[in-house]
Design a protein around this motif. Structure first.
Motif, PDB file in Angstrom:
ATOM      1  N   SER A 269       0.836  -1.199   0.000  1.00 32.55           N
ATOM      2  CA  SER A 269       0.000   0.000   0.000  1.00 32.55           C
ATOM      3  C   SER A 269       0.872   1.251   0.000  1.00 32.55           C
ATOM      4  O   SER A 269       2.040   1.216   0.392  1.00 32.55           O
ATOM      5  CB  SER A 269      -0.906  -0.031   1.229  1.00 32.55           C
ATOM      6  OG  SER A 269      -1.530   1.216   1.414  1.00 32.55           O
ATOM      7  N   SER A 270       0.291   2.354  -0.429  1.00 35.03           N
ATOM      8  CA  SER A 270       1.009   3.635  -0.349  1.00 35.03           C
ATOM      9  C   SER A 270       0.946   4.199   1.074  1.00 35.03           C
ATOM     10  O   SER A 270       1.596   5.195   1.396  1.00 35.03           O
ATOM     11  CB  SER A 270       0.400   4.639  -1.335  1.00 35.03           C
ATOM     12  OG  SER A 270      -0.978   4.812  -1.043  1.00 35.03           O
ATOM     13  N   LEU A 271       0.148   3.535   1.923  1.00 34.63           N
ATOM     14  CA  LEU A 271       0.004   3.993   3.317  1.00 34.63           C
ATOM     15  C   LEU A 271       1.155   3.489   4.177  1.00 34.63           C
ATOM     16  O   LEU A 271       1.815   2.502   3.859  1.00 34.63           O
ATOM     17  CB  LEU A 271      -1.317   3.473   3.902  1.00 34.63           C
ATOM     18  CG  LEU A 271      -2.604   3.912   3.181  1.00 34.63           C
ATOM     19  CD1 LEU A 271      -3.775   3.086   3.664  1.00 34.63           C
ATOM     20  CD2 LEU A 271      -2.860   5.396   3.419  1.00 34.63           C
ATOM     21  N   THR A 272       1.369   4.183   5.297  1.00 34.49           N
ATOM     22  CA  THR A 272       2.327   3.725   6.311  1.00 34.49           C
ATOM     23  C   THR A 272       1.595   3.684   7.656  1.00 34.49           C
ATOM     24  O   THR A 272       0.481   4.217   7.796  1.00 34.49           O
ATOM     25  CB  THR A 272       3.542   4.659   6.416  1.00 34.49           C
ATOM     26  OG1 THR A 272       3.096   5.929   6.918  1.00 34.49           O
ATOM     27  CG2 THR A 272       4.224   4.832   5.056  1.00 34.49           C
ATOM     28  N   THR A 273       2.240   3.066   8.642  1.00 35.88           N
ATOM     29  CA  THR A 273       1.596   2.988   9.959  1.00 35.88           C
ATOM     30  C   THR A 273       1.375   4.387  10.553  1.00 35.88           C
ATOM     31  O   THR A 273       0.397   4.615  11.269  1.00 35.88           O
ATOM     32  CB  THR A 273       2.456   2.139  10.917  1.00 35.88           C
ATOM     33  OG1 THR A 273       3.798   2.626  10.902  1.00 35.88           O
ATOM     34  CG2 THR A 273       2.452   0.676  10.491  1.00 35.88           C
ATOM     35  N   GLU A 380     -12.163   3.874   1.914  1.00 36.32           N
ATOM     36  CA  GLU A 380     -11.343   5.048   1.618  1.00 36.32           C
ATOM     37  C   GLU A 380      -9.848   4.717   1.708  1.00 36.32           C
ATOM     38  O   GLU A 380      -9.045   5.127   0.863  1.00 36.32           O
ATOM     39  CB  GLU A 380     -11.695   6.169   2.607  1.00 36.32           C
ATOM     40  CG  GLU A 380     -10.897   7.435   2.386  1.00 36.32           C
ATOM     41  CD  GLU A 380     -11.082   8.434   3.519  1.00 36.32           C
ATOM     42  OE1 GLU A 380     -10.149   9.238   3.743  1.00 36.32           O
ATOM     43  OE2 GLU A 380     -12.134   8.383   4.216  1.00 36.32           O
ATOM     44  N   LEU A 381      -9.487   3.909   2.703  1.00 35.29           N
ATOM     45  CA  LEU A 381      -8.077   3.622   2.946  1.00 35.29           C
ATOM     46  C   LEU A 381      -7.510   2.549   2.009  1.00 35.29           C
ATOM     47  O   LEU A 381      -6.384   2.662   1.529  1.00 35.29           O
ATOM     48  CB  LEU A 381      -7.882   3.166   4.405  1.00 35.29           C
ATOM     49  CG  LEU A 381      -8.116   4.222   5.485  1.00 35.29           C
ATOM     50  CD1 LEU A 381      -8.076   3.582   6.869  1.00 35.29           C
ATOM     51  CD2 LEU A 381      -7.088   5.353   5.395  1.00 35.29           C
ATOM     52  N   PHE A 382      -8.295   1.495   1.755  1.00 41.55           N
ATOM     53  CA  PHE A 382      -7.716   0.315   1.112  1.00 41.55           C
ATOM     54  C   PHE A 382      -8.279  -0.025  -0.280  1.00 41.55           C
ATOM     55  O   PHE A 382      -7.666  -0.809  -1.014  1.00 41.55           O
ATOM     56  CB  PHE A 382      -7.875  -0.910   2.015  1.00 41.55           C
ATOM     57  CG  PHE A 382      -7.273  -0.707   3.377  1.00 41.55           C
ATOM     58  CD1 PHE A 382      -5.897  -0.561   3.516  1.00 41.55           C
ATOM     59  CD2 PHE A 382      -8.068  -0.635   4.504  1.00 41.55           C
ATOM     60  CE1 PHE A 382      -5.329  -0.361   4.768  1.00 41.55           C
ATOM     61  CE2 PHE A 382      -7.512  -0.439   5.757  1.00 41.55           C
ATOM     62  CZ  PHE A 382      -6.133  -0.300   5.897  1.00 41.55           C
ATOM     63  N   LEU A 383      -9.405   0.568  -0.632  1.00 40.07           N
ATOM     64  CA  LEU A 383     -10.021   0.228  -1.919  1.00 40.07           C
ATOM     65  C   LEU A 383      -9.133   0.563  -3.115  1.00 40.07           C
ATOM     66  O   LEU A 383      -8.989  -0.261  -4.030  1.00 40.07           O
ATOM     67  CB  LEU A 383     -11.388   0.912  -2.047  1.00 40.07           C
ATOM     68  CG  LEU A 383     -12.339   0.309  -3.075  1.00 40.07           C
ATOM     69  CD1 LEU A 383     -12.603  -1.162  -2.793  1.00 40.07           C
ATOM     70  CD2 LEU A 383     -13.657   1.065  -3.092  1.00 40.07           C
ATOM     71  N   PRO A 384      -8.474   1.749  -3.174  1.00 42.48           N
ATOM     72  CA  PRO A 384      -7.626   2.061  -4.349  1.00 42.48           C
ATOM     73  C   PRO A 384      -6.520   1.030  -4.559  1.00 42.48           C
ATOM     74  O   PRO A 384      -6.268   0.588  -5.687  1.00 42.48           O
ATOM     75  CB  PRO A 384      -7.055   3.448  -4.016  1.00 42.48           C
ATOM     76  CG  PRO A 384      -8.036   4.045  -3.049  1.00 42.48           C
ATOM     77  CD  PRO A 384      -8.544   2.890  -2.233  1.00 42.48           C
ATOM     78  N   THR A 385      -5.846   0.623  -3.466  1.00 41.53           N
ATOM     79  CA  THR A 385      -4.770  -0.374  -3.584  1.00 41.53           C
ATOM     80  C   THR A 385      -5.315  -1.698  -4.088  1.00 41.53           C
ATOM     81  O   THR A 385      -4.746  -2.318  -5.000  1.00 41.53           O
ATOM     82  CB  THR A 385      -4.090  -0.585  -2.212  1.00 41.53           C
ATOM     83  OG1 THR A 385      -3.528   0.647  -1.789  1.00 41.53           O
ATOM     84  CG2 THR A 385      -3.003  -1.648  -2.301  1.00 41.53           C
ATOM     85  N   ILE A 386      -6.427  -2.155  -3.506  1.00 39.93           N
ATOM     86  CA  ILE A 386      -7.013  -3.444  -3.897  1.00 39.93           C
ATOM     87  C   ILE A 386      -7.459  -3.404  -5.355  1.00 39.93           C
ATOM     88  O   ILE A 386      -7.195  -4.334  -6.130  1.00 39.93           O
ATOM     89  CB  ILE A 386      -8.193  -3.810  -2.957  1.00 39.93           C
ATOM     90  CG1 ILE A 386      -7.649  -4.131  -1.556  1.00 39.93           C
ATOM     91  CG2 ILE A 386      -8.985  -4.987  -3.504  1.00 39.93           C
ATOM     92  CD1 ILE A 386      -8.724  -4.259  -0.497  1.00 39.93           C
ATOM     93  N   ARG A 387      -8.103  -2.316  -5.749  1.00 35.53           N
ATOM     94  CA  ARG A 387      -8.621  -2.206  -7.117  1.00 35.53           C
ATOM     95  C   ARG A 387      -7.491  -2.285  -8.140  1.00 35.53           C
ATOM     96  O   ARG A 387      -7.603  -2.960  -9.161  1.00 35.53           O
ATOM     97  CB  ARG A 387      -9.391  -0.886  -7.275  1.00 35.53           C
ATOM     98  CG  ARG A 387     -10.030  -0.706  -8.645  1.00 35.53           C
ATOM     99  CD  ARG A 387     -10.774   0.619  -8.708  1.00 35.53           C
ATOM    100  NE  ARG A 387     -11.967   0.612  -7.883  1.00 35.53           N
ATOM    101  CZ  ARG A 387     -13.140   0.135  -8.273  1.00 35.53           C
ATOM    102  NH1 ARG A 387     -13.260  -0.415  -9.474  1.00 35.53           N
ATOM    103  NH2 ARG A 387     -14.180   0.175  -7.480  1.00 35.53           N
ATOM    104  N   GLU A 388      -6.382  -1.624  -7.887  1.00 37.76           N
ATOM    105  CA  GLU A 388      -5.274  -1.597  -8.847  1.00 37.76           C
ATOM    106  C   GLU A 388      -4.417  -2.859  -8.784  1.00 37.76           C
ATOM    107  O   GLU A 388      -4.100  -3.468  -9.801  1.00 37.76           O
ATOM    108  CB  GLU A 388      -4.381  -0.372  -8.579  1.00 37.76           C
ATOM    109  CG  GLU A 388      -5.010   0.943  -9.000  1.00 37.76           C
ATOM    110  CD  GLU A 388      -4.126   2.123  -8.644  1.00 37.76           C
ATOM    111  OE1 GLU A 388      -2.899   1.930  -8.574  1.00 37.76           O
ATOM    112  OE2 GLU A 388      -4.676   3.219  -8.428  1.00 37.76           O
TER     113      GLU A 388
END
Length: 435
Positions: A269-273, A380-388
Motif C-alpha cells: 500500500s502507499s500507506l504507512t503505519t 477510503e483507505l484500502f479500496l484504491p490499492t485493492i482495485r489496482e
C-alpha cells in the motif's frame, strides 16, 4: 464387490465433457492440402527405392520408377462413418533408356478415429483400394507383362497398411492432443477425449474432459459438471475448427489456480503505519516506528465464473490480512469480494485470459486489533490499492495463457471468440507451422 462398485461409479459418473471441438469439412480440406507435399515425399521414398539387384544376368532389365507426382489428394467427410482419402499419383516408369511410360496409381481409403485402450485417439484405416493402370507409352510394349512387373515392384499392400502416414496428423500427433500443458510452474491442464469422435454433416465432433493438476495431483472438481455437448453451428462454417468451452471449464481453471496458491497476492500500500495512525488512533500503540503497510490477500473459497451473452465475469472471494513489519504483524482482517470482467483472446494455441475491469468490490471487516472501523473508512483507505493491485497481480499469473486442445505442428489463426450463456465458442483456422 459392492465396495468396489461404489468406488468406481462416482468416478465414472464424473466423466462428463466440459469442452470440445468440431473439425469442419473446410478443416479437412486444409489438412489434405498441407499433407499433399508430405504424401508425395513419403511415396517418392517408398516407390523410387532402387530395386534389389537381379542375380540372373540374362534376365531383361527391370522397370524403374523414375518420378512420382501426386496429382490429387483429398480428404472428405462421410457422415456417421468417418473420412474418405482419395489419392491420384502419376508414376514415370523406365525399363530402358528409350522405353518410358506413364502409369497412374489410385488409392481410395476409408479412415476413422478410434479410442484405443490407453485412452488416446488413433487413426485407423477400415478399407483401402489401390489400382494401377498405364496411361500412355512412348513405344509399343507388352503392357500386361510390364504392368505385372511394376505390380511386383510396388507393394500396394504396404501402401494400404501405412496409408494413414500419408497424412500430416499420424497417431503420434493425435496423442499430443492429450498431453499435459503448463499453466503456472505448479499447475497443469490436460484434455482427455471421452470417446471416439462422432461424424456429422458439420464435421468431426470431439468431446473432451479437462483435468487440472496441482503439483502433479489431479484436483477434484469444485462443482459437478453439467453435461456439456458441442453446440453445432446452424450452417456450415467456413472456419477449419470450432472450439467450445463450458462455464464449468473456466470455474475449474480458476479453482486450480486457487488450489495452487497462484491467486494469493501480497499488495504494497502507499500507506504507512504513521499515516494510518492519523485515522485510526489505536495504531500508535501497536507500531512505534513508521512502517509501510502491506496487504496479504488469500482466497477464502473457490472462485466462480459466469458466462452471459457477450460477457464473462469472474467472482473472487479473498481475505486480506493488513499488517506491517518484517515479521508481518497483522492488525486488520478484511473480506474482499471482487466481481470483474474477463477478456479472452487467442495467441498461437493459447487462450489468453485477463481481468479487464472490476465491476464491483465489497469490503467487510472480518477482525480488528485496532477497534471497530466503519465500512466507509475501510473503503477510503484500502479500496484504491485493492482495485489496482489485485487485477494487476492476477494478470501477471494469467499472462502465459492456457493451452487450447491442439495437435503438434499446427497453430490457430483468424480467431473469432464469441461468449454465449454458459459457453464460449472459438471458430478459428488451422495453420501449419513452418519448420
Amino acid at each position: 464387490l459392492s465396495i468396489l462398485l461404489s468406488l468406481l461409479l462416482p468416478a465414472h459418473s464424473a466423466r462428463s465433457p466440459d469442452c470440445g471441438g468440431i473439425l469442419t469439412p473446410s478443416g479437412l480440406r486444409y489438412l489434405a492440402e498441407v499433407s499433399k507435399p508430405h504424401a508425395e515425399s513419403v511415396l517418392r521414398k517408398d516407390l523410387m527405392a532402387p530395386p534389389a539387384p537381379d542375380p540372373s544376368p540374362t534376365s531383361p532389365s527391370r522397370n524403374q520408377i523414375t518420378s512420382v507426382k501426386v496429382d490429387n489428394f483429398s480428404l472428405t467427410l462421410v457422415p456417421d462413418t468417418g473420412m474418405r482419402l482419395s489419392i491420384e499419383v502419376e508414376l514415370g516408369v523406365t525399363s530402358a533408356p528409350s522405353a518410358t511410360k506413364e502409369m497412374r496409381l489410385s488409392i481410395l481409403a476409408d479412415l476413422h478415429v478410434e479410442m484405443n485402450p490407453d485412452g488416446n485417439l488413433e487413426l485407423v484405416t477400415s478399407d483401402c483400394k489401390p489400382t494401377l493402370e498405364e496411361v500412355q507409352s512412348s513405344e509399343e510394349t507388352d503392357s500386361k507383362s510390364s504392368g505385372s512387373d511394376i505390380d511386383k515392384q510396388i507393394n500396394v499392400e504396404k501402401i494400404c497398411l501405412e496409408v494413414s502416414k500419408l497424412l500430416l496428423f499420424p497417431n503420434e500427433r493425435l496423442m499430443s492432443l492429450a498431453a499435459p500443458f503448463p499453466i503456472t510452474p505448479s499447475c497443469q491442464v490436460q484434455y482427455l477425449p471421452l470417446a471416439a469422435p462422432m461424424y456429422s454433416e458439420q464435421g468431426i465432433i470431439i468431446s473432451l474432459q479437462t483435468t487440472f493438476q496441482v503439483s502433479g495431483t489431479v484436483i477434484p472438481l469444485p462443482i459437478s459438471p453439467v453435461p456439456f455437448s458441442m453446440p453445432e453451428p446452424a450452417r456450415s462454417s467456413s472456419s477449419h475448427l470450432i472450439l467450445a468451452f463450458s462455464e464449468h471449464f473456466y470455474t475449474s481453471l480458476f479453482s486450480a489456480l486457487e488450489e495452487s496458491g497462484a491467486l494469493n497476492v501480497s499488495l504494497l500500500s502507499s500507506l504507512t503505519t504513521a499515516t494510518l495512525s492519523e485515522r485510526i488512533t489505536q495504531m500508535g500503540s501497536l507500531f512505534q516506528e513508521d512502517l509501510p503497510v502491506v496487504l496479504q490477500a488469500v482466497t477464502r473459497s473457490s472462485p466462480h465464473v459466469v458466462l452471459e451473452e457477450d460477457k464473462a465475469i469472474v467472482q473472487l472471494f479473498l481475505t486480506a490480512q493488513i499488517g506491517a513489519g518484517s515479521l508481518f504483524q497483522s492488525f486488520l482482517s478484511v473480506n474482499v469480494d471482487v466481481t470483474a470482467r474477463l477478456h479472452l483472446s487467442v495467441v498461437d494455441t493459447r487462450m489468453i485470459i485477463s481481468v479487464a475491469a472490476i465491476e464491483d468490490i465489497e469490503l467487510s471487516l472480518a477482525a480488528s486489533d485496532v477497534g471497530p472501523i466503519l465500512a466507509a473508512l475501510l473503503e477510503e483507505l484500502f479500496l484504491p490499492t485493492i482495485r489496482e493491485e489485485v487485477t494487476a497481480q492476477i494478470n501477471v499469473v494469467l499472462r502465459q495463457g492456457v493451452f487450447l486442445p491442439h495437435i503438434a505442428s499446427f497453430t490457430y489463426t483468424d480467431v473469432n471468440i464469441t461468449i454465449h450463456k454458459d459457453y464460449v465458442l472459438i471458430p478459428c483456422n488451422l495453420q501449419l507451422e513452418a519448420k
